[in-house]
Design a protein around this motif. Structure first.
Motif, PDB file in Angstrom:
ATOM      1  N   LEU A  48       0.860  -1.185   0.000  1.00 55.35           N
ATOM      2  CA  LEU A  48       0.000   0.000   0.000  1.00 55.35           C
ATOM      3  C   LEU A  48       0.897   1.237   0.000  1.00 55.35           C
ATOM      4  N   PRO A  49       0.445   2.347  -0.564  1.00 61.07           N
ATOM      5  CA  PRO A  49       1.260   3.563  -0.570  1.00 61.07           C
ATOM      6  C   PRO A  49       1.597   4.063   0.843  1.00 61.07           C
ATOM      7  N   GLU A  50       0.646   3.911   1.761  1.00 55.42           N
ATOM      8  CA  GLU A  50       0.815   4.365   3.141  1.00 55.42           C
ATOM      9  C   GLU A  50       0.319   3.271   4.075  1.00 55.42           C
ATOM     10  N   PRO A  51       0.797   3.226   5.310  1.00 55.98           N
ATOM     11  CA  PRO A  51       0.258   2.251   6.272  1.00 55.98           C
ATOM     12  C   PRO A  51      -1.240   2.489   6.493  1.00 55.98           C
ATOM     13  N   SER A  52      -1.982   1.403   6.684  1.00 57.00           N
ATOM     14  CA  SER A  52      -3.436   1.516   6.874  1.00 57.00           C
ATOM     15  C   SER A  52      -3.778   2.147   8.216  1.00 57.00           C
ATOM     16  N   GLN A  53      -5.015   2.614   8.304  1.00 54.64           N
ATOM     17  CA  GLN A  53      -5.547   3.129   9.554  1.00 54.64           C
ATOM     18  C   GLN A  53      -6.292   1.998  10.260  1.00 54.64           C
ATOM     19  N   ALA A  54      -6.263   1.995  11.571  1.00 55.22           N
ATOM     20  CA  ALA A  54      -6.915   0.944  12.359  1.00 55.22           C
ATOM     21  C   ALA A  54      -8.412   0.908  12.102  1.00 55.22           C
ATOM     22  N   GLY A  55      -8.957  -0.302  11.976  1.00 61.85           N
ATOM     23  CA  GLY A  55     -10.400  -0.488  11.857  1.00 61.85           C
ATOM     24  C   GLY A  55     -10.958  -0.369  10.454  1.00 61.85           C
ATOM     25  N   ASN A  56     -10.135  -0.040   9.484  1.00 61.64           N
ATOM     26  CA  ASN A  56     -10.623   0.132   8.117  1.00 61.64           C
ATOM     27  C   ASN A  56     -10.782  -1.208   7.408  1.00 61.64           C
ATOM     28  N   ALA A  57     -11.296  -1.162   6.183  1.00 58.16           N
ATOM     29  CA  ALA A  57     -11.437  -2.343   5.335  1.00 58.16           C
ATOM     30  C   ALA A  57     -10.474  -2.209   4.161  1.00 58.16           C
ATOM     31  N   PRO A  70      -4.146 -23.300  -9.210  1.00 57.81           N
ATOM     32  CA  PRO A  70      -3.634 -22.948  -7.885  1.00 57.81           C
ATOM     33  C   PRO A  70      -4.741 -22.603  -6.901  1.00 57.81           C
ATOM     34  N   LYS A  71      -4.456 -22.716  -5.658  1.00 55.05           N
ATOM     35  CA  LYS A  71      -5.287 -22.184  -4.583  1.00 55.05           C
ATOM     36  C   LYS A  71      -4.616 -20.877  -4.183  1.00 55.05           C
ATOM     37  N   TRP A  72      -5.375 -19.803  -4.222  1.00 49.55           N
ATOM     38  CA  TRP A  72      -4.836 -18.486  -3.898  1.00 49.55           C
ATOM     39  C   TRP A  72      -5.130 -18.134  -2.453  1.00 49.55           C
ATOM     40  N   THR A  73      -4.178 -17.557  -1.773  1.00 46.34           N
ATOM     41  CA  THR A  73      -4.393 -17.051  -0.414  1.00 46.34           C
ATOM     42  C   THR A  73      -3.829 -15.636  -0.333  1.00 46.34           C
ATOM     43  N   VAL A  74      -4.510 -14.817   0.444  1.00 48.50           N
ATOM     44  CA  VAL A  74      -4.089 -13.435   0.645  1.00 48.50           C
ATOM     45  C   VAL A  74      -3.747 -13.267   2.117  1.00 48.50           C
ATOM     46  N   SER A  75      -2.675 -12.555   2.377  1.00 46.16           N
ATOM     47  CA  SER A  75      -2.256 -12.253   3.748  1.00 46.16           C
ATOM     48  C   SER A  75      -1.610 -10.867   3.737  1.00 46.16           C
ATOM     49  N   ASP A  76      -1.152 -10.431   4.887  1.00 47.30           N
ATOM     50  CA  ASP A  76      -0.481  -9.140   4.979  1.00 47.30           C
ATOM     51  C   ASP A  76       0.493  -9.151   6.140  1.00 47.30           C
ATOM     52  N   ASP A  77       1.192  -8.049   6.305  1.00 51.27           N
ATOM     53  CA  ASP A  77       2.240  -7.962   7.311  1.00 51.27           C
ATOM     54  C   ASP A  77       1.724  -7.736   8.736  1.00 51.27           C
ATOM     55  N   VAL A 104      -9.012  -3.833   9.936  1.00 50.10           N
ATOM     56  CA  VAL A 104      -7.589  -4.137   9.838  1.00 50.10           C
ATOM     57  C   VAL A 104      -6.777  -3.435  10.922  1.00 50.10           C
ATOM     58  N   ALA A 105      -5.645  -4.025  11.206  1.00 48.43           N
ATOM     59  CA  ALA A 105      -4.722  -3.459  12.193  1.00 48.43           C
ATOM     60  C   ALA A 105      -4.065  -2.202  11.624  1.00 48.43           C
ATOM     61  N   ALA A 106      -3.829  -1.239  12.486  1.00 52.13           N
ATOM     62  CA  ALA A 106      -3.115  -0.029  12.076  1.00 52.13           C
ATOM     63  C   ALA A 106      -1.741  -0.424  11.541  1.00 52.13           C
ATOM     64  N   GLY A 107      -1.328   0.241  10.482  1.00 55.72           N
ATOM     65  CA  GLY A 107       0.004   0.007   9.951  1.00 55.72           C
ATOM     66  C   GLY A 107       0.109  -1.124   8.942  1.00 55.72           C
ATOM     67  N   THR A 108      -1.014  -1.722   8.570  1.00 56.81           N
ATOM     68  CA  THR A 108      -0.950  -2.759   7.535  1.00 56.81           C
ATOM     69  C   THR A 108      -0.393  -2.107   6.274  1.00 56.81           C
ATOM     70  N   ARG A 109       0.603  -2.715   5.672  1.00 60.11           N
ATOM     71  CA  ARG A 109       1.241  -2.071   4.522  1.00 60.11           C
ATOM     72  C   ARG A 109       1.497  -3.029   3.363  1.00 60.11           C
TER      73      ARG A 109
END
Length: 177
Positions: A48-57, A70-77, A104-109
């Motif tokens: 993401l261009p910037e870290p996410s804000q807490a509680g957003n989608a 393939p089986k696709w899975t999505v994850s984040d930091d 989402v958790a604050a700072g997801t990037r």
């Protein structure tokens, strides 16, 4: 031509609002991604261009060759929980899918898309972050369709059940000409 529509119900009178958007076209070119060219289970990253804000989608659309099924899975930091909203495979074997993470958790990037097997090597990803989306049970309705090669995209039909839904359409055109 494949298209995905996603509606997220927020259940209160606030308007869902875009925070940021990113596109990572061809982010999975053959040999790219975590694990290198010979990885049998490649992981492709789209920051993401910037870290996410807490509680957003965060909504994520992907388009890829679907060779090897393939089986696709999505994850984040930040270890948010990702859900598949819907997917479709076109007559050429390409897949389009939409995933979402709520509250989402604050700072997801860094968003990561992992394939269970190596495909023929391309993956396009886009992601959008929104606030004022319900933090649980936000998926109201979804629709996913494929169509013939064309320069136009048909969104299809869907009937939301909640007023004030966020409508997010993600589409890709596999016709390289």
């Amino acid at each position: 031509l494949v298209s995905m529509l996603l509606w997220c119900s927020h259940g209160w009178a606030q308007t869902p609002t875009l925070v940021q958007h990113v596109s990572c076209p061809n982010s999975g070119g053959l040999g790219s991604g975590v694990g290198g060219a010979m990885s049998s289970t490649p992981v492709y990253q789209c920051p993401l261009p910037e870290p996410s804000q807490a509680g957003n989608a965060i909504l994520l659309g992907l388009f890829s060759d679907n060779s090897s099924n393939p089986k696709w899975t999505v994850s984040d930091d930040k270890s948010n929980s990702w859900n598949l909203a819907g997917s479709a495979i076109d007559s050429s074997g390409n897949i389009v899918a939409v995933y979402y993470a709520l509250n989402v958790a604050a700072g997801t990037r860094v968003l990561s898309v992992k394939s269970s097997v190596q495909t023929n090597g391309y993956l396009a990803v886009s992601a959008s972050e929104y606030y004022n989306v319900a933090t649980t049970s936000a998926l109201d309705a979804q629709g996913c369709n494929t169509g013939a090669s064309s320069k136009s995209i048909s969104a299809g039909s869907i009937t939301p059940t909640t007023a004030g839904d966020l409508l997010w359409q993600w589409a890709a055109n596999a016709n390289t000409t």
